[in-house]
Design an enzyme around this catalytic site. Structure first.
Site, mmCIF file in Angstrom:
data_model
loop_
_atom_site.group_PDB
_atom_site.id
_atom_site.type_symbol
_atom_site.label_atom_id
_atom_site.label_comp_id
_atom_site.label_asym_id
_atom_site.label_seq_id
_atom_site.Cartn_x
_atom_site.Cartn_y
_atom_site.Cartn_z
ATOM 1 N N THR A 17 -32.692 22.292 -31.077
ATOM 2 C CA THR A 17 -32.294 21.036 -30.425
ATOM 3 C C THR A 17 -32.670 21.044 -28.951
ATOM 4 O O THR A 17 -33.033 20.029 -28.382
ATOM 5 C CB THR A 17 -30.761 20.838 -30.531
ATOM 6 O OG1 THR A 17 -30.344 21.048 -31.883
ATOM 7 C CG2 THR A 17 -30.346 19.461 -30.103
ATOM 8 N N SER A 112 -27.651 26.936 -22.005
ATOM 9 C CA SER A 112 -26.704 25.839 -21.804
ATOM 10 C C SER A 112 -25.255 26.306 -21.818
ATOM 11 O O SER A 112 -24.852 27.140 -21.020
ATOM 12 C CB SER A 112 -26.951 24.756 -22.853
ATOM 13 O OG SER A 112 -26.165 23.623 -22.576
ATOM 14 N N HIS A 113 -24.487 25.827 -22.783
ATOM 15 C CA HIS A 113 -23.049 26.098 -22.833
ATOM 16 C C HIS A 113 -22.733 27.359 -23.623
ATOM 17 O O HIS A 113 -21.571 27.687 -23.805
ATOM 18 C CB HIS A 113 -22.348 24.915 -23.487
ATOM 19 C CG HIS A 113 -23.007 24.537 -24.777
ATOM 20 N ND1 HIS A 113 -24.210 23.880 -24.814
ATOM 21 C CD2 HIS A 113 -22.667 24.779 -26.054
ATOM 22 C CE1 HIS A 113 -24.569 23.719 -26.075
ATOM 23 N NE2 HIS A 113 -23.654 24.258 -26.853
ATOM 24 N N LYS A 125 -36.509 26.750 -22.087
ATOM 25 C CA LYS A 125 -36.769 25.349 -22.390
ATOM 26 C C LYS A 125 -37.954 24.899 -21.560
ATOM 27 O O LYS A 125 -38.055 25.245 -20.375
ATOM 28 C CB LYS A 125 -35.521 24.552 -21.992
ATOM 29 C CG LYS A 125 -35.369 23.262 -22.720
ATOM 30 C CD LYS A 125 -33.957 22.746 -22.559
ATOM 31 C CE LYS A 125 -33.759 22.141 -21.203
ATOM 32 N NZ LYS A 125 -32.792 21.063 -21.180
ATOM 33 N N ASP A 276 -21.058 22.531 -17.655
ATOM 34 C CA ASP A 276 -21.379 23.690 -18.493
ATOM 35 C C ASP A 276 -22.321 24.669 -17.796
ATOM 36 O O ASP A 276 -22.593 24.548 -16.603
ATOM 37 C CB ASP A 276 -21.974 23.227 -19.826
ATOM 38 C CG ASP A 276 -23.372 22.684 -19.659
ATOM 39 O OD1 ASP A 276 -23.671 22.142 -18.578
ATOM 40 O OD2 ASP A 276 -24.183 22.820 -20.599
ATOM 41 N N ASP A 278 -25.518 25.207 -17.566
ATOM 42 C CA ASP A 278 -26.689 24.750 -16.798
ATOM 43 C C ASP A 278 -26.484 23.395 -16.134
ATOM 44 O O ASP A 278 -27.436 22.808 -15.626
ATOM 45 C CB ASP A 278 -27.926 24.722 -17.703
ATOM 46 C CG ASP A 278 -27.772 23.759 -18.867
ATOM 47 O OD1 ASP A 278 -26.626 23.525 -19.301
ATOM 48 O OD2 ASP A 278 -28.793 23.225 -19.333
ATOM 49 N N ASP A 280 -25.618 20.309 -17.217
ATOM 50 C CA ASP A 280 -25.965 18.987 -17.740
ATOM 51 C C ASP A 280 -24.818 18.317 -18.499
ATOM 52 O O ASP A 280 -24.846 17.115 -18.719
ATOM 53 C CB ASP A 280 -27.256 19.026 -18.585
ATOM 54 C CG ASP A 280 -27.204 20.013 -19.725
ATOM 55 O OD1 ASP A 280 -26.172 20.690 -19.891
ATOM 56 O OD2 ASP A 280 -28.216 20.113 -20.452
ATOM 57 N N ARG A 281 -23.805 19.086 -18.901
ATOM 58 C CA ARG A 281 -22.684 18.462 -19.618
ATOM 59 C C ARG A 281 -21.545 18.131 -18.668
ATOM 60 O O ARG A 281 -21.450 18.693 -17.576
ATOM 61 C CB ARG A 281 -22.133 19.411 -20.678
ATOM 62 C CG ARG A 281 -23.099 19.661 -21.797
ATOM 63 C CD ARG A 281 -22.447 20.474 -22.896
ATOM 64 N NE ARG A 281 -23.374 20.562 -24.012
ATOM 65 C CZ ARG A 281 -23.028 20.804 -25.260
ATOM 66 N NH1 ARG A 281 -21.750 21.030 -25.557
ATOM 67 N NH2 ARG A 281 -23.922 20.865 -26.211
ATOM 68 N N GLU A 362 -24.327 11.360 -25.263
ATOM 69 C CA GLU A 362 -24.066 12.012 -26.546
ATOM 70 C C GLU A 362 -22.592 12.382 -26.608
ATOM 71 O O GLU A 362 -21.954 12.624 -25.582
ATOM 72 C CB GLU A 362 -24.887 13.293 -26.666
ATOM 73 C CG GLU A 362 -26.375 13.064 -26.701
ATOM 74 C CD GLU A 362 -27.098 14.334 -27.131
ATOM 75 O OE1 GLU A 362 -27.318 14.478 -28.340
ATOM 76 O OE2 GLU A 362 -27.412 15.172 -26.279
ATOM 77 N N GLU A 363 -22.096 12.486 -27.822
ATOM 78 C CA GLU A 363 -20.692 12.848 -28.001
ATOM 79 C C GLU A 363 -20.390 14.251 -27.513
ATOM 80 O O GLU A 363 -19.236 14.612 -27.310
ATOM 81 C CB GLU A 363 -20.290 12.706 -29.472
ATOM 82 C CG GLU A 363 -21.190 13.399 -30.487
ATOM 83 C CD GLU A 363 -21.186 14.895 -30.425
ATOM 84 O OE1 GLU A 363 -20.112 15.466 -30.196
ATOM 85 O OE2 GLU A 363 -22.274 15.475 -30.607
ATOM 86 N N SER A 364 -21.441 15.064 -27.348
ATOM 87 C CA SER A 364 -21.272 16.466 -26.970
ATOM 88 C C SER A 364 -21.182 16.625 -25.457
ATOM 89 O O SER A 364 -21.809 17.510 -24.886
ATOM 90 C CB SER A 364 -22.440 17.271 -27.517
ATOM 91 O OG SER A 364 -23.655 16.657 -27.126
ATOM 92 N N LYS A 375 -29.530 15.012 -19.308
ATOM 93 C CA LYS A 375 -28.156 14.631 -19.040
ATOM 94 C C LYS A 375 -27.713 15.344 -17.778
ATOM 95 O O LYS A 375 -28.320 16.340 -17.384
ATOM 96 C CB LYS A 375 -27.259 14.930 -20.229
ATOM 97 C CG LYS A 375 -27.234 16.356 -20.677
ATOM 98 C CD LYS A 375 -26.504 16.454 -22.010
ATOM 99 C CE LYS A 375 -26.556 17.886 -22.537
ATOM 100 N NZ LYS A 375 -27.083 17.959 -23.889
ATOM 101 N N ARG A 495 -21.426 20.524 -38.301
ATOM 102 C CA ARG A 495 -20.681 19.572 -37.490
ATOM 103 C C ARG A 495 -20.335 18.353 -38.354
ATOM 104 O O ARG A 495 -21.196 17.807 -39.038
ATOM 105 C CB ARG A 495 -21.496 19.110 -36.287
ATOM 106 C CG ARG A 495 -21.937 20.236 -35.375
ATOM 107 C CD ARG A 495 -22.205 19.719 -33.966
ATOM 108 N NE ARG A 495 -22.978 20.626 -33.158
ATOM 109 C CZ ARG A 495 -22.531 21.749 -32.599
ATOM 110 N NH1 ARG A 495 -21.286 22.131 -32.792
ATOM 111 N NH2 ARG A 495 -23.325 22.494 -31.854
HETATM 112 C C1 G1P Z 1 -25.723 20.314 -29.313
HETATM 113 C C2 G1P Z 1 -25.157 18.918 -29.221
HETATM 114 C C3 G1P Z 1 -26.239 17.951 -28.799
HETATM 115 C C4 G1P Z 1 -26.876 18.426 -27.489
HETATM 116 C C5 G1P Z 1 -27.340 19.857 -27.626
HETATM 117 C C6 G1P Z 1 -27.855 20.412 -26.301
HETATM 118 O O1 G1P Z 1 -26.730 20.350 -30.290
HETATM 119 O O2 G1P Z 1 -24.589 18.508 -30.440
HETATM 120 O O3 G1P Z 1 -25.695 16.671 -28.660
HETATM 121 O O4 G1P Z 1 -27.966 17.618 -27.149
HETATM 122 O O5 G1P Z 1 -26.269 20.684 -28.069
HETATM 123 O O6 G1P Z 1 -26.872 20.396 -25.306
HETATM 124 P P1 G1P Z 1 -26.469 20.879 -31.796
HETATM 125 O O7 G1P Z 1 -25.894 22.248 -31.671
HETATM 126 O O8 G1P Z 1 -25.475 19.925 -32.387
HETATM 127 O O9 G1P Z 1 -27.816 20.824 -32.459
HETATM 128 ZN ZN ZN Z 2 -26.160 22.355 -20.943
#
Ligand code: G1P
Ligand code: ZN
Length: 542
Positions: A17, A112-113, A125, A276, A278, A280-281, A362-364, A375, A495
């Site tokens: 992703t 990321s997170h 990335k 988070d 990096d 972006d969240r 995004e919901e995340s 983001k 999910r």
């Molecule tokens: C998750 C989140 C998605 C976000 C991504 C990167 O991806 O659900 O919205 O863009 O992290 O931060 P997923 O693990 O669901 O593929």
């Molecule tokens: Zn991130």
């Protein structure tokens, strides 16, 4: 001197992703990171004369990866590299720099997170010239290169000093080590009314920002404390650490529990937020009121015109498919387009470039706009602060007001983590196989209206992305979505996204568990969760 190192392919280098994400120890295998970086560079057009932005979230292995990437960039013919001092750049700041400096692209080292440290996660990335994550056509081309790689090019030079701002050289490439915060902070000042936020603060408005020992610490201290004047100590956990202080830098109600508890306690500040690994969240919690990211997207979109950068209004709103439809009601009221994309920020890039959408989410815990192509956690915080400074409402009052106008999308996401990959796959396959037979079937009082496997046709370039999540829609407007995570590094994560809409004149004050109980039971039944993966309860509820 340029040297060529022979190597052999690794089969597991397909980006997910959000880039290539693995355990640090897997990245430390011989030539593993180098193979991937060479594959990226092989896919970058026009390297001679071009600039490359390089930075990361400061996690364990960041510095080693950056030294390697810089040597390889020089050996691959880039003219110039722009690097955040200390090897640090938040993801949105890197996106901005690529755009600001006309770079051909950028390498962002982050998972990321996900947690950091020698036994935790690392990631690479690649972002393209528009500042956004490489689209699937590019990530697939990179993966194809990793599968045939025979050698990579690098230099036999010693490490450079990443902590010394200024210019240096690596072979024929010039390297510029810059303040990672300055350009980003300047961009934020063009978008938001800092004077109005300062005035609100002077009238007693208070905040707390939890940087989770991740990359946003220095950004938040500069912007919130130094430029906006929030008192010292408003930014907590502000020192970035390679292992995030042992924490999990995912700003959700599980990992940012301390912030949540503080915001629910007596004497809480007016506004709480976190970001988070990096940057972006974002997580937003008002005094006594958590705001779900889907609601936040809708509220930000409905009020964005109150910030100078968006005073002209929005061209459109984009959200990922599993994100709730709260933003759809706003788009309808504003008479602007709403785009529904697959999960992952890379799908917003074309819409933003073409001027079709201004705000995305995004919901995340992700929201952002056309100011960059990622983001952006602090951007979201500043937009909230700007809106609150103009409307002079509490977060709770603002959200109640929003629901009374647009109705409420009760929403929850259940994550089932660490499932055996084969079990997760077979659950999805079995569900996919029965989608066409579901319409008309009843689950308790819920009747299935439609069911499909989400596919997306990009309105700009016509590319099609299939298998982006299984959707089951009910006649009462409720919805459930099943998909497998594309960012995990251990086993599979399932999910499950659940949503129930109540119109503005309905009951807006139900508990989430009451509003969604029927739907949760239906989801368990339709996917046979218990028998297929042996779980009756999710690991994380957000
Ligand atoms: C998750 C989140 C998605 C976000 C991504 C990167 O991806 O659900 O919205 O863009 O992290 O931060 P997923 O693990 O669901 O593929
Ligand atoms: Zn991130």
């Amino acid at each position: 001197m340029i040297i060529t190192i022979p190597t052999t392919p690794y089969s597991d280098q397909r980006p997910g992703t959000s880039g290539l994400r693995k355990k640090v120890r897997l990245f430390q295998r011989p030539h593993y990171a180098a193979n991937f970086i060479q594959a990226v560079f092989d896919c970058v057009p026009g390297k001679p004369g071009a600039s490359l932005v390089v930075g990361g979230d400061g996690r364990y292995f960041n510095r080693e990866a950056i030294q390697l990437a810089l040597r390889m960039a020089a050996a691959n013919g880039f003219a110039h590299a722009i690097v955040g001092c200390g090897g640090v750049l938040s993801t949105p700041a890197a996106s901005h720099l690529i755009r600001l400096r006309g770079a051909v692209g950028g390498l962002i080292f982050s998972a990321s997170h996900n947690p950091g440290g020698p036994d935790e996660d690392f990631g690479i990335k690649y972002n393209i010239a528009n500042g956004g994550p490489a689209p699937e056509t590019v990530t697939e081309a990179i993966f194809a290169r990793t599968q045939v790689i025979k050698q990579y090019a690098t230099l036999d030079t010693p490490d450079i000093d990443l902590d010394q701002r200024g210019a240096c050289r690596l072979g024929d490439m010039s390297v510029e080590i810059i303040d990672p915060v300055a350009d980003y902070a300047a961009l934020m000042e063009t978008l938001f009314d800092f004077a109005a936020i300062r005035a609100h603060r002077q009238s007693g408005f208070s905040l707390i920002f939890d940087a989770m020992h991740a990359v946003t610490g220095p950004y938040a201290i500069e912007i919130l404390q130094r430029r906006l004047g929030f008192e010292n100590g408003s930014v907590v956990n502000g020192v970035p650490l390679p292992d995030f202080g042992g924490g999990h830098p995912d700003p959700n109600l599980v990992n940012a529990r301390a912030l949540y508890e503080r915001m629910m306690a007596r004497g809480a500040p007016d506004f709480g937020a976190a970001s988070d690994g990096d940057g972006d969240r974002n997580l937003v919690i008002g005094r006594g009121r958590y705001v779900s990211p889907s609601d936040a997207l809708a509220i930000l979109a409905a009020n964005a015109h109150l910030a100078p950068g968006y005073a002209k209004g929005l061209a459109g709103i984009a959200r990922s498919m599993p994100t709730s439809a709260a933003a759809d009601h706003v788009a309808a009221a504003l008479e602007i387009a709403l785009y529904e994309t697959p999960t992952g920020w890379k799908f917003f890039g074309n819409l933003l470039d073409a001027g079709l959408a201004t705000i995305c989410g995004e919901e995340s815990a992700g929201a952002g706009s056309d100011h960059v192509r990622e983001k952006d956690g602090l951007w979201a915080v500043l937009l909230w602060l700007n809106i609150l400074a103009v409307r002079r409402l509490s977060v709770d009052a603002l959200i109640q007001d929003h629901w009374r106008r647009f109705g409420r999308n009760y929403y929850v996401r259940h994550d089932y983590e660490g499932i055996e990959s084969s079990q997760a796959e077979s659950l999805i396959q079995a569900l996919r196989a029965k989608l066409s037979s579901l319409p008309g079937q009843a689950f308790g009082s819920l009747i299935v209206k439609a069911a499909d496997d989400f596919a997306y046709t990009d309105p700009v370039d016509g590319s099609i992305s299939r298998n982006q999540g299984l959707r089951i829609l009910f006649t009462n407007g409720s919805r459930m979505v099943f998909r497998l995570s594309g960012t995990g590094t251990v086993g599979a994560t399932l999910r499950l996204y659940l949503e129930h809409y109540v119109a503005a004149d309905g009951d807006l004050a139900m508990s989430l568990s009451d509003a969604l109980a029927d739907l949760i039971a239906a989801a368990q039944a339709v996917a046979e969760l218990e028998s297929r993966i042996g779980r009756s309860q999710p690991d994380v509820v957000t």
